[in-house]
Design an enzyme around this catalytic site. Structure first.
Site, short mmCIF file in Angstrom:
data_model
loop_
_atom_site.label_atom_id
_atom_site.label_comp_id
_atom_site.label_asym_id
_atom_site.label_seq_id
_atom_site.Cartn_x
_atom_site.Cartn_y
_atom_site.Cartn_z
N LYS A 254 0.87 -1.18 0.00
CA LYS A 254 0.00 0.00 0.00
C LYS A 254 0.90 1.22 0.00
O LYS A 254 1.63 1.48 0.96
CB LYS A 254 -0.90 0.02 1.24
CG LYS A 254 -1.85 1.20 1.25
CD LYS A 254 -2.79 1.15 2.44
CE LYS A 254 -3.93 2.13 2.29
NZ LYS A 254 -3.52 3.52 2.06
N PHE A 344 -2.26 -0.67 -10.35
CA PHE A 344 -2.78 -1.87 -9.71
C PHE A 344 -4.08 -2.41 -10.29
O PHE A 344 -4.54 -3.47 -9.90
CB PHE A 344 -2.90 -1.70 -8.19
CG PHE A 344 -3.67 -0.50 -7.72
CD1 PHE A 344 -5.04 -0.43 -7.84
CD2 PHE A 344 -2.99 0.57 -7.13
CE1 PHE A 344 -5.73 0.67 -7.39
CE2 PHE A 344 -3.68 1.69 -6.68
CZ PHE A 344 -5.06 1.73 -6.81
P1 AMP Z 1 -7.19 5.01 2.47
O1 AMP Z 1 -6.80 6.24 1.71
O2 AMP Z 1 -6.48 4.88 3.78
O3 AMP Z 1 -8.69 4.85 2.55
O4 AMP Z 1 -6.67 3.72 1.66
C1 AMP Z 1 -7.07 3.41 0.37
C2 AMP Z 1 -6.14 4.09 -0.59
O5 AMP Z 1 -4.91 3.45 -0.61
C3 AMP Z 1 -6.56 4.08 -2.02
O6 AMP Z 1 -7.54 5.02 -2.30
C4 AMP Z 1 -5.24 4.34 -2.72
O7 AMP Z 1 -5.03 5.74 -2.88
C5 AMP Z 1 -4.20 3.84 -1.77
N1 AMP Z 1 -3.42 2.71 -2.26
C6 AMP Z 1 -2.09 2.58 -2.11
N2 AMP Z 1 -1.65 1.44 -2.63
C7 AMP Z 1 -2.71 0.80 -3.13
C8 AMP Z 1 -2.89 -0.45 -3.79
N3 AMP Z 1 -1.89 -1.27 -4.02
N4 AMP Z 1 -4.15 -0.77 -4.17
C9 AMP Z 1 -5.19 0.06 -3.92
N5 AMP Z 1 -5.08 1.24 -3.29
C10 AMP Z 1 -3.86 1.61 -2.90
#
Ligand code: AMP
Length: 564
Positions: A254, A344
Protein backbone atom coordinates in the site's frame (compact mmCIF):
# COMPACT_ATOMS: atom_id res chain seq x y z
CA UNK A 1 -44.43 22.68 -18.12
CA UNK A 2 -41.23 23.86 -16.53
CA UNK A 3 -40.94 22.81 -12.89
CA UNK A 4 -40.25 25.47 -10.28
CA UNK A 5 -37.28 25.42 -7.96
CA UNK A 6 -39.80 26.11 -5.21
CA UNK A 7 -41.28 22.64 -5.77
CA UNK A 8 -37.82 21.13 -5.39
CA UNK A 9 -37.16 23.10 -2.21
CA UNK A 10 -40.50 21.99 -0.77
CA UNK A 11 -39.69 18.39 -1.59
CA UNK A 12 -36.33 18.68 0.18
CA UNK A 13 -38.03 20.26 3.18
CA UNK A 14 -40.39 17.28 3.38
CA UNK A 15 -37.51 14.85 3.02
CA UNK A 16 -35.71 16.53 5.87
CA UNK A 17 -38.79 16.24 8.07
CA UNK A 18 -39.11 12.47 7.91
CA UNK A 19 -36.89 9.51 8.57
CA UNK A 20 -39.14 7.03 6.83
CA UNK A 21 -37.09 5.83 3.93
CA UNK A 22 -39.89 4.31 1.91
CA UNK A 23 -41.90 7.48 2.20
CA UNK A 24 -38.87 9.51 1.10
CA UNK A 25 -38.36 7.26 -1.91
CA UNK A 26 -42.04 7.57 -2.87
CA UNK A 27 -41.95 11.35 -2.62
CA UNK A 28 -38.86 11.65 -4.79
CA UNK A 29 -40.14 9.09 -7.31
CA UNK A 30 -43.39 11.06 -7.69
CA UNK A 31 -41.42 14.23 -8.16
CA UNK A 32 -39.13 12.71 -10.80
CA UNK A 33 -42.04 11.28 -12.77
CA UNK A 34 -43.46 14.71 -13.39
CA UNK A 35 -40.27 16.36 -14.58
CA UNK A 36 -39.41 17.18 -18.15
CA UNK A 37 -36.48 15.22 -19.53
CA UNK A 38 -34.05 18.14 -19.40
CA UNK A 39 -34.94 18.82 -15.77
CA UNK A 40 -34.24 15.31 -14.54
CA UNK A 41 -30.46 15.39 -14.14
CA UNK A 42 -30.32 18.90 -12.59
CA UNK A 43 -33.10 17.97 -10.16
CA UNK A 44 -31.49 14.68 -9.16
CA UNK A 45 -28.15 16.42 -8.63
CA UNK A 46 -29.68 19.23 -6.60
CA UNK A 47 -31.75 16.92 -4.39
CA UNK A 48 -28.46 15.21 -3.56
CA UNK A 49 -26.85 18.59 -2.80
CA UNK A 50 -24.78 18.83 -5.95
CA UNK A 51 -24.73 21.72 -8.33
CA UNK A 52 -23.50 19.49 -11.17
CA UNK A 53 -23.29 15.79 -11.96
CA UNK A 54 -20.65 13.89 -10.05
CA UNK A 55 -18.21 13.41 -12.91
CA UNK A 56 -18.43 17.04 -14.01
CA UNK A 57 -15.29 19.12 -13.69
CA UNK A 58 -17.34 22.24 -13.04
CA UNK A 59 -17.12 23.66 -9.54
CA UNK A 60 -18.75 26.72 -8.03
CA UNK A 61 -15.66 27.82 -6.09
CA UNK A 62 -17.50 30.06 -3.67
CA UNK A 63 -16.46 30.33 -0.06
CA UNK A 64 -18.80 30.70 2.87
CA UNK A 65 -17.22 34.10 3.55
CA UNK A 66 -18.39 35.27 0.13
CA UNK A 67 -21.83 33.74 0.50
CA UNK A 68 -22.38 35.23 3.93
CA UNK A 69 -21.35 38.67 2.66
CA UNK A 70 -23.91 38.37 -0.08
CA UNK A 71 -26.64 37.27 2.33
CA UNK A 72 -25.79 40.25 4.52
CA UNK A 73 -25.98 42.59 1.56
CA UNK A 74 -29.29 41.28 0.27
CA UNK A 75 -31.05 41.15 3.60
CA UNK A 76 -29.32 44.00 5.44
CA UNK A 77 -29.90 42.04 8.61
CA UNK A 78 -27.87 42.17 11.79
CA UNK A 79 -25.62 39.10 11.58
CA UNK A 80 -26.44 38.21 15.15
CA UNK A 81 -29.78 36.93 13.83
CA UNK A 82 -27.90 34.46 11.69
CA UNK A 83 -25.57 33.37 14.45
CA UNK A 84 -28.45 32.86 16.87
CA UNK A 85 -30.36 30.80 14.35
CA UNK A 86 -27.24 28.81 13.55
CA UNK A 87 -26.60 28.25 17.24
CA UNK A 88 -30.06 26.73 17.55
CA UNK A 89 -30.02 24.48 14.52
CA UNK A 90 -26.39 24.05 13.55
CA UNK A 91 -27.56 24.34 9.96
CA UNK A 92 -26.34 27.08 7.64
CA UNK A 93 -29.30 26.68 5.25
CA UNK A 94 -31.91 26.97 8.00
CA UNK A 95 -30.15 29.98 9.48
CA UNK A 96 -30.18 31.63 6.04
CA UNK A 97 -33.91 30.99 5.79
CA UNK A 98 -34.44 32.70 9.14
CA UNK A 99 -32.44 35.71 8.00
CA UNK A 100 -34.41 35.95 4.78
CA UNK A 101 -37.69 35.71 6.67
CA UNK A 102 -36.60 38.22 9.25
CA UNK A 103 -35.51 40.70 6.65
CA UNK A 104 -39.00 40.59 5.25
CA UNK A 105 -37.40 42.20 2.32
CA UNK A 106 -39.88 42.95 -0.29
CA UNK A 107 -37.89 41.29 -2.94
CA UNK A 108 -37.11 43.73 -5.70
CA UNK A 109 -40.33 43.40 -7.57
CA UNK A 110 -39.01 43.95 -11.02
CA UNK A 111 -41.11 44.04 -14.12
CA UNK A 112 -40.05 40.52 -14.89
CA UNK A 113 -40.79 39.00 -11.56
CA UNK A 114 -41.47 35.32 -11.93
CA UNK A 115 -40.78 32.07 -10.17
CA UNK A 116 -37.37 30.47 -10.52
CA UNK A 117 -37.39 27.23 -12.45
CA UNK A 118 -35.05 24.29 -11.93
CA UNK A 119 -33.56 24.87 -15.37
CA UNK A 120 -32.89 28.53 -14.58
CA UNK A 121 -31.17 27.68 -11.33
CA UNK A 122 -28.95 25.22 -13.18
CA UNK A 123 -28.10 27.84 -15.80
CA UNK A 124 -27.18 30.33 -13.07
CA UNK A 125 -24.99 27.74 -11.37
CA UNK A 126 -23.27 27.06 -14.65
CA UNK A 127 -22.66 30.74 -15.21
CA UNK A 128 -21.20 31.03 -11.71
CA UNK A 129 -18.91 28.05 -12.28
CA UNK A 130 -17.80 29.37 -15.64
CA UNK A 131 -16.75 32.70 -14.17
CA UNK A 132 -13.08 32.10 -13.53
CA UNK A 133 -9.82 33.95 -13.96
CA UNK A 134 -8.79 37.52 -13.33
CA UNK A 135 -11.52 39.87 -12.23
CA UNK A 136 -13.99 37.04 -11.90
CA UNK A 137 -14.70 37.47 -8.25
CA UNK A 138 -17.01 40.44 -8.56
CA UNK A 139 -18.81 38.96 -11.49
CA UNK A 140 -19.31 35.71 -9.60
CA UNK A 141 -20.67 37.63 -6.64
CA UNK A 142 -23.06 39.56 -8.85
CA UNK A 143 -24.39 36.34 -10.35
CA UNK A 144 -24.91 34.78 -6.94
CA UNK A 145 -26.54 37.92 -5.66
CA UNK A 146 -28.89 38.00 -8.64
CA UNK A 147 -29.89 34.40 -8.03
CA UNK A 148 -30.41 34.75 -4.29
CA UNK A 149 -32.33 38.00 -4.73
CA UNK A 150 -35.01 36.13 -6.60
CA UNK A 151 -35.30 33.47 -3.94
CA UNK A 152 -37.92 33.08 -1.26
CA UNK A 153 -36.63 32.20 2.23
CA UNK A 154 -37.22 28.49 1.60
CA UNK A 155 -35.56 28.62 -1.81
CA UNK A 156 -32.63 30.51 -0.33
CA UNK A 157 -32.23 27.78 2.28
CA UNK A 158 -31.77 25.13 -0.39
CA UNK A 159 -29.72 27.25 -2.76
CA UNK A 160 -27.27 27.85 0.05
CA UNK A 161 -27.21 24.14 0.80
CA UNK A 162 -26.40 23.43 -2.83
CA UNK A 163 -23.66 26.06 -2.73
CA UNK A 164 -22.02 24.46 0.25
CA UNK A 165 -22.79 20.96 -0.99
CA UNK A 166 -24.57 19.69 2.06
CA UNK A 167 -28.29 18.97 2.04
CA UNK A 168 -28.71 17.13 5.33
CA UNK A 169 -32.07 15.71 4.32
CA UNK A 170 -30.86 12.16 4.81
CA UNK A 171 -31.69 11.38 1.21
CA UNK A 172 -28.55 9.86 -0.21
CA UNK A 173 -27.48 8.33 -3.47
CA UNK A 174 -28.59 4.80 -2.57
CA UNK A 175 -32.12 6.04 -1.92
CA UNK A 176 -32.03 8.05 -5.15
CA UNK A 177 -31.28 4.85 -7.06
CA UNK A 178 -34.40 3.34 -5.54
CA UNK A 179 -36.45 6.41 -6.39
CA UNK A 180 -35.27 6.30 -10.02
CA UNK A 181 -36.10 2.60 -10.16
CA UNK A 182 -39.59 3.28 -8.82
CA UNK A 183 -40.26 6.39 -10.89
CA UNK A 184 -39.39 4.81 -14.23
CA UNK A 185 -40.34 1.23 -13.42
CA UNK A 186 -36.90 -0.25 -13.92
CA UNK A 187 -35.39 -3.06 -11.80
CA UNK A 188 -33.20 -1.66 -9.04
CA UNK A 189 -30.13 -3.70 -9.97
CA UNK A 190 -30.26 -2.37 -13.56
CA UNK A 191 -30.29 1.17 -12.17
CA UNK A 192 -27.46 0.42 -9.75
CA UNK A 193 -25.30 -1.20 -12.38
CA UNK A 194 -25.81 1.70 -14.78
CA UNK A 195 -25.04 4.16 -12.02
CA UNK A 196 -21.78 2.39 -11.17
CA UNK A 197 -20.79 2.39 -14.82
CA UNK A 198 -21.37 6.01 -15.70
CA UNK A 199 -20.84 7.25 -12.20
CA UNK A 200 -23.81 9.56 -12.00
CA UNK A 201 -27.33 8.72 -10.95
CA UNK A 202 -28.64 11.93 -12.51
CA UNK A 203 -27.64 10.86 -15.96
CA UNK A 204 -28.95 7.36 -15.30
CA UNK A 205 -32.30 8.90 -14.42
CA UNK A 206 -32.40 10.77 -17.73
CA UNK A 207 -31.69 7.59 -19.71
CA UNK A 208 -34.22 5.70 -17.61
CA UNK A 209 -36.84 8.28 -18.49
CA UNK A 210 -36.05 8.65 -22.17
CA UNK A 211 -34.82 5.19 -23.17
CA UNK A 212 -36.05 2.88 -20.43
CA UNK A 213 -34.49 -0.40 -19.38
CA UNK A 214 -32.99 -1.10 -22.82
CA UNK A 215 -31.15 2.21 -22.78
CA UNK A 216 -29.70 1.52 -19.34
CA UNK A 217 -28.58 -1.98 -20.30
CA UNK A 218 -26.52 -0.48 -23.13
CA UNK A 219 -24.58 1.95 -20.94
CA UNK A 220 -20.81 1.65 -21.21
CA UNK A 221 -17.80 3.33 -19.72
CA UNK A 222 -16.73 6.43 -21.51
CA UNK A 223 -13.07 7.22 -21.78
CA UNK A 224 -12.31 10.63 -20.17
CA UNK A 225 -15.33 10.31 -17.93
CA UNK A 226 -13.96 9.29 -14.48
CA UNK A 227 -15.38 6.15 -12.91
CA UNK A 228 -16.24 5.98 -9.20
CA UNK A 229 -13.42 4.35 -7.27
CA UNK A 230 -13.61 1.04 -5.50
CA UNK A 231 -12.76 1.71 -1.87
CA UNK A 232 -11.24 -0.30 0.92
CA UNK A 233 -12.10 -0.99 4.53
CA UNK A 234 -9.63 -1.14 7.35
CA UNK A 235 -8.62 -4.56 8.61
CA UNK A 236 -7.15 -5.22 12.00
CA UNK A 237 -4.27 -7.15 10.59
CA UNK A 238 -3.14 -9.85 8.26
CA UNK A 239 -4.97 -12.68 10.02
CA UNK A 240 -8.27 -10.86 9.67
CA UNK A 241 -7.68 -10.22 5.97
CA UNK A 242 -6.92 -13.88 5.32
CA UNK A 243 -10.03 -14.93 7.20
CA UNK A 244 -12.24 -12.37 5.49
CA UNK A 245 -11.01 -13.52 2.09
CA UNK A 246 -11.62 -17.16 2.86
CA UNK A 247 -8.08 -18.29 3.55
CA UNK A 248 -6.12 -16.91 0.64
CA UNK A 249 -5.73 -13.40 -0.60
CA UNK A 250 -3.75 -11.11 -2.82
CA UNK A 251 -1.59 -8.80 -0.73
CA UNK A 252 -0.07 -5.72 -2.26
CA UNK A 253 2.13 -2.91 -1.07
CA UNK A 254 0.00 0.00 0.00
CA UNK A 255 1.78 3.06 -1.26
CA UNK A 256 1.36 6.39 0.46
CA UNK A 257 0.62 8.63 -2.45
CA UNK A 258 -2.32 9.80 -4.45
CA UNK A 259 -4.72 7.52 -6.21
CA UNK A 260 -5.04 8.19 -9.92
CA UNK A 261 -7.34 6.94 -12.61
CA UNK A 262 -5.69 7.12 -15.98
CA UNK A 263 -7.74 7.31 -19.17
CA UNK A 264 -6.16 6.93 -22.57
CA UNK A 265 -7.60 7.11 -26.04
CA UNK A 266 -5.14 6.95 -28.92
CA UNK A 267 -2.48 9.44 -27.96
CA UNK A 268 -4.49 11.44 -25.50
CA UNK A 269 -4.13 10.81 -21.78
CA UNK A 270 -6.13 12.29 -18.93
CA UNK A 271 -5.59 11.69 -15.24
CA UNK A 272 -8.21 11.97 -12.51
CA UNK A 273 -7.66 12.20 -8.77
CA UNK A 274 -9.42 10.30 -6.04
CA UNK A 275 -12.03 13.04 -6.00
CA UNK A 276 -12.46 12.56 -9.75
CA UNK A 277 -10.91 15.92 -10.50
CA UNK A 278 -8.89 16.24 -13.69
CA UNK A 279 -5.28 16.61 -12.53
CA UNK A 280 -3.63 15.88 -15.89
CA UNK A 281 -1.83 19.19 -15.94
CA UNK A 282 -0.11 18.68 -12.62
CA UNK A 283 1.39 15.33 -13.66
CA UNK A 284 3.04 15.84 -17.05
CA UNK A 285 5.66 13.12 -16.57
CA UNK A 286 2.99 10.56 -15.71
CA UNK A 287 1.13 11.50 -18.89
CA UNK A 288 4.35 10.91 -20.80
CA UNK A 289 4.96 7.57 -19.10
CA UNK A 290 1.43 6.43 -19.97
CA UNK A 291 1.77 7.57 -23.58
CA UNK A 292 5.08 5.84 -24.08
CA UNK A 293 4.27 2.54 -22.42
CA UNK A 294 0.65 1.81 -23.15
CA UNK A 295 0.09 0.61 -26.66
CA UNK A 296 -3.62 -0.24 -26.34
CA UNK A 297 -5.88 2.21 -28.13
CA UNK A 298 -8.33 2.71 -25.33
CA UNK A 299 -7.87 2.02 -21.60
CA UNK A 300 -8.92 3.03 -18.12
CA UNK A 301 -6.35 2.13 -15.47
CA UNK A 302 -5.81 2.73 -11.82
CA UNK A 303 -2.74 3.22 -9.74
CA UNK A 304 -0.98 5.27 -7.13
CA UNK A 305 1.40 8.14 -7.76
CA UNK A 306 3.99 8.61 -5.07
CA UNK A 307 6.53 11.30 -4.43
CA UNK A 308 10.11 10.07 -4.33
CA UNK A 309 13.44 11.55 -3.29
CA UNK A 310 16.50 11.60 -5.51
CA UNK A 311 17.20 7.95 -4.66
CA UNK A 312 13.69 6.92 -5.62
CA UNK A 313 12.77 6.42 -1.94
CA UNK A 314 9.15 7.37 -1.05
CA UNK A 315 8.69 10.66 0.75
CA UNK A 316 5.56 11.77 2.64
CA UNK A 317 2.34 12.13 0.84
CA UNK A 318 1.85 15.81 1.66
CA UNK A 319 4.69 16.78 -0.67
CA UNK A 320 2.79 15.29 -3.55
CA UNK A 321 -0.50 16.87 -2.61
CA UNK A 322 1.10 20.25 -2.97
CA UNK A 323 1.37 19.50 -6.64
CA UNK A 324 -2.32 18.73 -6.92
CA UNK A 325 -3.24 21.96 -5.26
CA UNK A 326 -1.30 23.86 -7.83
CA UNK A 327 -3.30 22.32 -10.63
CA UNK A 328 -3.78 25.60 -12.40
CA UNK A 329 -0.45 27.17 -11.64
CA UNK A 330 2.33 26.89 -14.12
CA UNK A 331 5.31 25.76 -12.20
CA UNK A 332 8.97 25.57 -12.73
CA UNK A 333 9.97 22.07 -13.77
CA UNK A 334 12.98 22.22 -11.49
CA UNK A 335 10.73 22.85 -8.53
CA UNK A 336 8.68 19.75 -9.14
CA UNK A 337 8.82 16.92 -6.70
CA UNK A 338 9.56 13.79 -8.71
CA UNK A 339 6.54 11.55 -8.97
CA UNK A 340 6.41 7.87 -9.78
CA UNK A 341 3.50 5.78 -10.95
CA UNK A 342 2.61 2.25 -9.83
CA UNK A 343 -0.44 0.59 -11.36
CA UNK A 344 -2.78 -1.87 -9.71
CA UNK A 345 -5.96 -2.24 -11.74
CA UNK A 346 -7.53 -2.06 -15.18
CA UNK A 347 -11.21 -1.34 -15.72
CA UNK A 348 -11.61 -1.00 -19.44
CA UNK A 349 -9.71 -2.06 -22.52
CA UNK A 350 -10.56 -1.40 -26.18
CA UNK A 351 -14.34 -0.98 -25.74
CA UNK A 352 -14.62 -3.86 -23.26
CA UNK A 353 -15.46 -3.38 -19.60
CA UNK A 354 -13.29 -5.63 -17.45
CA UNK A 355 -14.86 -4.91 -14.10
CA UNK A 356 -16.74 -8.20 -13.79
CA UNK A 357 -13.56 -10.24 -14.24
CA UNK A 358 -11.83 -11.61 -11.12
CA UNK A 359 -9.13 -9.38 -9.71
CA UNK A 360 -6.30 -11.80 -10.50
CA UNK A 361 -7.37 -11.89 -14.15
CA UNK A 362 -7.49 -8.09 -14.31
CA UNK A 363 -3.95 -7.92 -12.91
CA UNK A 364 -2.79 -10.27 -15.67
CA UNK A 365 -4.41 -8.17 -18.36
CA UNK A 366 -2.97 -5.07 -16.73
CA UNK A 367 0.55 -6.50 -16.78
CA UNK A 368 0.21 -7.38 -20.45
CA UNK A 369 -0.80 -3.89 -21.49
CA UNK A 370 1.35 -1.38 -19.66
CA UNK A 371 4.84 -1.92 -21.04
CA UNK A 372 7.48 -0.94 -18.52
CA UNK A 373 5.24 0.78 -15.97
CA UNK A 374 5.67 -1.03 -12.64
CA UNK A 375 2.73 -2.63 -10.86
CA UNK A 376 2.36 -2.47 -7.09
CA UNK A 377 4.28 -5.38 -5.63
CA UNK A 378 2.02 -8.36 -5.04
CA UNK A 379 1.99 -11.60 -3.05
CA UNK A 380 -0.86 -14.08 -3.34
CA UNK A 381 -0.70 -16.34 -0.32
CA UNK A 382 -2.58 -18.30 2.30
CA UNK A 383 0.33 -18.27 4.74
CA UNK A 384 0.27 -15.91 7.67
CA UNK A 385 4.04 -15.77 8.23
CA UNK A 386 4.77 -15.16 4.60
CA UNK A 387 2.31 -12.29 4.61
CA UNK A 388 3.79 -10.86 7.82
CA UNK A 389 7.19 -10.83 6.16
CA UNK A 390 5.70 -9.11 3.15
CA UNK A 391 4.21 -6.43 5.41
CA UNK A 392 7.54 -5.86 7.09
CA UNK A 393 9.22 -5.63 3.70
CA UNK A 394 6.65 -3.02 2.59
CA UNK A 395 7.25 -0.92 5.70
CA UNK A 396 11.01 -1.23 5.36
CA UNK A 397 10.75 0.01 1.81
CA UNK A 398 9.03 3.14 3.15
CA UNK A 399 5.44 2.23 2.29
CA UNK A 400 2.37 2.50 4.38
CA UNK A 401 1.29 -1.09 4.81
CA UNK A 402 -0.56 -3.61 2.69
CA UNK A 403 -3.77 -3.88 0.76
CA UNK A 404 -5.49 -7.26 0.63
CA UNK A 405 -7.68 -7.82 -2.40
CA UNK A 406 -9.99 -10.79 -2.68
CA UNK A 407 -8.56 -12.71 -5.64
CA UNK A 408 -11.87 -13.60 -7.30
CA UNK A 409 -13.61 -10.27 -6.73
CA UNK A 410 -14.97 -7.94 -9.41
CA UNK A 411 -14.26 -4.19 -9.43
CA UNK A 412 -17.20 -2.42 -7.83
CA UNK A 413 -17.05 1.31 -8.65
CA UNK A 414 -17.95 3.65 -5.84
CA UNK A 415 -18.36 0.87 -3.31
CA UNK A 416 -16.45 0.60 -0.05
CA UNK A 417 -16.39 -3.00 1.05
CA UNK A 418 -14.45 -5.89 2.46
CA UNK A 419 -13.18 -7.14 -0.87
CA UNK A 420 -10.39 -4.62 -0.50
CA UNK A 421 -8.88 -4.35 2.93
CA UNK A 422 -6.14 -2.05 4.10
CA UNK A 423 -3.65 -3.09 6.68
CA UNK A 424 -1.57 -0.45 8.35
CA UNK A 425 0.60 -0.91 11.37
CA UNK A 426 -0.41 1.83 13.77
CA UNK A 427 2.03 4.19 15.34
CA UNK A 428 2.11 4.10 19.11
CA UNK A 429 -0.81 6.05 20.57
CA UNK A 430 -0.19 9.35 22.35
CA UNK A 431 -1.74 10.62 25.55
CA UNK A 432 -2.83 14.19 24.90
CA UNK A 433 -4.68 16.92 26.74
CA UNK A 434 -7.84 18.64 25.53
CA UNK A 435 -7.27 22.40 25.50
CA UNK A 436 -10.30 23.57 23.51
CA UNK A 437 -13.39 22.17 21.87
CA UNK A 438 -15.93 23.16 19.29
CA UNK A 439 -19.61 22.53 19.02
CA UNK A 440 -20.48 19.99 16.37
CA UNK A 441 -22.94 20.19 13.54
CA UNK A 442 -26.35 18.74 12.90
CA UNK A 443 -27.21 16.26 15.58
CA UNK A 444 -24.16 17.31 17.56
CA UNK A 445 -24.72 21.04 17.45
CA UNK A 446 -25.29 21.38 21.19
CA UNK A 447 -22.37 19.19 22.12
CA UNK A 448 -18.71 19.99 22.34
CA UNK A 449 -17.66 17.22 20.02
CA UNK A 450 -14.59 18.44 18.18
CA UNK A 451 -11.50 18.48 20.36
CA UNK A 452 -8.16 20.26 20.15
CA UNK A 453 -5.46 17.93 21.39
CA UNK A 454 -2.23 19.16 22.94
CA UNK A 455 1.11 17.87 24.10
CA UNK A 456 3.16 19.46 26.84
CA UNK A 457 6.21 21.44 25.92
CA UNK A 458 8.74 20.45 28.55
CA UNK A 459 10.71 23.63 28.02
CA UNK A 460 7.93 26.16 28.42
CA UNK A 461 5.42 24.04 30.32
CA UNK A 462 2.81 25.14 27.81
CA UNK A 463 0.30 22.78 26.24
CA UNK A 464 0.64 23.04 22.47
CA UNK A 465 -1.98 21.80 20.03
CA UNK A 466 -0.90 18.98 17.74
CA UNK A 467 -4.24 17.97 16.29
CA UNK A 468 -7.99 18.04 16.33
CA UNK A 469 -10.55 15.28 16.18
CA UNK A 470 -14.24 14.55 16.44
CA UNK A 471 -13.71 10.85 16.20
CA UNK A 472 -13.73 8.04 18.69
CA UNK A 473 -16.14 8.96 21.48
CA UNK A 474 -19.66 7.58 21.79
CA UNK A 475 -22.63 9.96 22.06
CA UNK A 476 -22.87 9.30 25.78
CA UNK A 477 -19.18 10.09 26.22
CA UNK A 478 -19.53 13.29 24.19
CA UNK A 479 -22.41 14.46 26.37
CA UNK A 480 -20.39 13.71 29.48
CA UNK A 481 -17.32 15.40 27.97
CA UNK A 482 -19.40 18.49 27.08
CA UNK A 483 -20.44 18.86 30.71
CA UNK A 484 -16.95 18.37 31.91
CA UNK A 485 -15.39 20.84 29.49
CA UNK A 486 -18.01 23.50 30.16
CA UNK A 487 -17.00 23.38 33.77
CA UNK A 488 -13.45 24.21 32.89
CA UNK A 489 -14.32 26.76 30.19
CA UNK A 490 -12.17 29.87 30.04
CA UNK A 491 -13.76 31.72 27.21
CA UNK A 492 -16.06 31.12 24.31
CA UNK A 493 -15.35 32.49 20.89
CA UNK A 494 -17.83 31.80 18.11
CA UNK A 495 -18.41 28.10 18.48
CA UNK A 496 -15.12 27.34 20.18
CA UNK A 497 -14.65 26.94 23.91
CA UNK A 498 -11.19 27.22 25.44
CA UNK A 499 -10.70 25.11 28.52
CA UNK A 500 -8.13 24.62 31.19
CA UNK A 501 -5.98 21.58 30.39
CA UNK A 502 -7.48 18.88 32.58
CA UNK A 503 -8.64 15.95 30.53
CA UNK A 504 -6.20 13.43 29.11
CA UNK A 505 -7.20 11.22 26.20
CA UNK A 506 -5.38 8.47 24.39
CA UNK A 507 -5.18 9.24 20.69
CA UNK A 508 -4.34 7.03 17.72
CA UNK A 509 -3.33 8.46 14.36
CA UNK A 510 -1.73 7.38 11.12
CA UNK A 511 1.02 9.86 10.70
CA UNK A 512 2.55 13.02 12.05
CA UNK A 513 2.86 15.71 9.42
CA UNK A 514 4.72 18.95 9.28
CA UNK A 515 2.10 21.68 9.59
CA UNK A 516 2.13 25.46 9.82
CA UNK A 517 -1.34 25.30 11.37
CA UNK A 518 -0.05 24.72 14.86
CA UNK A 519 2.61 26.59 16.77
CA UNK A 520 4.64 23.42 17.31
CA UNK A 521 4.83 22.92 13.53
CA UNK A 522 3.43 19.39 13.53
CA UNK A 523 -0.03 17.87 13.17
CA UNK A 524 -1.47 14.40 13.65
CA UNK A 525 -3.17 12.92 10.61
CA UNK A 526 -6.39 10.95 11.16
CA UNK A 527 -6.39 11.45 14.90
CA UNK A 528 -8.97 9.49 16.86
CA UNK A 529 -9.62 9.26 20.57
CA UNK A 530 -9.22 5.64 21.63
CA UNK A 531 -10.07 6.19 25.29
CA UNK A 532 -10.36 8.76 28.02
CA UNK A 533 -7.42 8.53 30.37
CA UNK A 534 -8.93 9.68 33.62
CA UNK A 535 -6.14 7.81 35.30
CA UNK A 536 -3.64 10.35 34.02
CA UNK A 537 -2.88 13.89 35.07
CA UNK A 538 -2.16 16.46 32.35
CA UNK A 539 1.43 16.63 33.57
CA UNK A 540 1.78 12.97 32.69
CA UNK A 541 0.63 13.48 29.13
CA UNK A 542 3.05 12.99 26.26
CA UNK A 543 5.36 15.85 25.47
CA UNK A 544 6.00 17.84 22.32
CA UNK A 545 9.51 16.44 22.44
CA UNK A 546 8.05 12.91 22.27
CA UNK A 547 5.79 13.87 19.37
CA UNK A 548 8.82 15.23 17.55
CA UNK A 549 10.74 12.02 18.15
CA UNK A 550 7.95 9.97 16.61
CA UNK A 551 7.72 12.43 13.73
CA UNK A 552 11.40 12.01 13.00
CA UNK A 553 11.31 8.27 13.39
CA UNK A 554 8.77 8.06 10.60
CA UNK A 555 11.49 8.93 8.17
CA UNK A 556 13.77 6.16 9.24
CA UNK A 557 13.18 3.10 7.19
CA UNK A 558 11.90 0.98 10.02
CA UNK A 559 10.23 3.80 11.87
CA UNK A 560 6.72 2.96 10.90
CA UNK A 561 6.78 -0.65 11.85
CA UNK A 562 5.63 -1.58 15.28
CA UNK A 563 6.50 -5.13 16.22
CA UNK A 564 3.48 -6.98 17.58
P1 AMP B 1 -7.19 5.01 2.47
O1 AMP B 1 -6.80 6.24 1.71
O2 AMP B 1 -6.48 4.88 3.78
O3 AMP B 1 -8.69 4.85 2.55
O4 AMP B 1 -6.67 3.72 1.66
C1 AMP B 1 -7.07 3.41 0.37
C2 AMP B 1 -6.14 4.09 -0.59
O5 AMP B 1 -4.91 3.45 -0.61
C3 AMP B 1 -6.56 4.08 -2.02
O6 AMP B 1 -7.54 5.02 -2.30
C4 AMP B 1 -5.24 4.34 -2.72
O7 AMP B 1 -5.03 5.74 -2.88
C5 AMP B 1 -4.20 3.84 -1.77
N1 AMP B 1 -3.42 2.71 -2.26
C6 AMP B 1 -2.09 2.58 -2.11
N2 AMP B 1 -1.65 1.44 -2.63
C7 AMP B 1 -2.71 0.80 -3.13
C8 AMP B 1 -2.89 -0.45 -3.79
N3 AMP B 1 -1.89 -1.27 -4.02
N4 AMP B 1 -4.15 -0.77 -4.17
C9 AMP B 1 -5.19 0.06 -3.92
N5 AMP B 1 -5.08 1.24 -3.29
C10 AMP B 1 -3.86 1.61 -2.90
Amino acid sequence: MATSFKALAELCEKLGATRKRLLMIDMVADFLKNLEAQEVEPAVSMILGRAFPKWSQQTLEVSWATLSDIIKRITGIDWKVFLDAFGKTGDVGSATKTVFEEAKVKRQVTLFERTLTIAEVRRSLEAIAETIGAGSREKKERLIEALLSLASPLEAKYLIKIFIGEMRTGFHEGLMEQAVSEAFQIPLNTVQKASMTIGDIGEVAVIAKTQGKEGLAKIKFKVFRPVGLMLAQMADGIAEALKEHEGKTSFEHKLDGARVQIHKLNNEVRIFSRRLTDVTESLPEIVETARKNITAKEVILEGEVIAVDSHGYPIPFQHLMRRFRRVHAIEDAAERIPAKLYLFDILYLNSESLISLPYTRRRQILAENVGGIPLTKQLVTDKLEEAERFLKEAIDAGHEGLMAKKPDSPYTPGVRGKRWLKIKPVLEPLDLVIIAAEYGYGRRHEWLSDYYLAARDVESGEFLAVGKTFKGLTDAEIIEMTKRLKESAIKEEHRRVFVTPKTVVEVTYNEIQKSPKYKCGMALRFARISRIRDDKMPEEADTIQRVREIYEKQFLKKGRYKAE
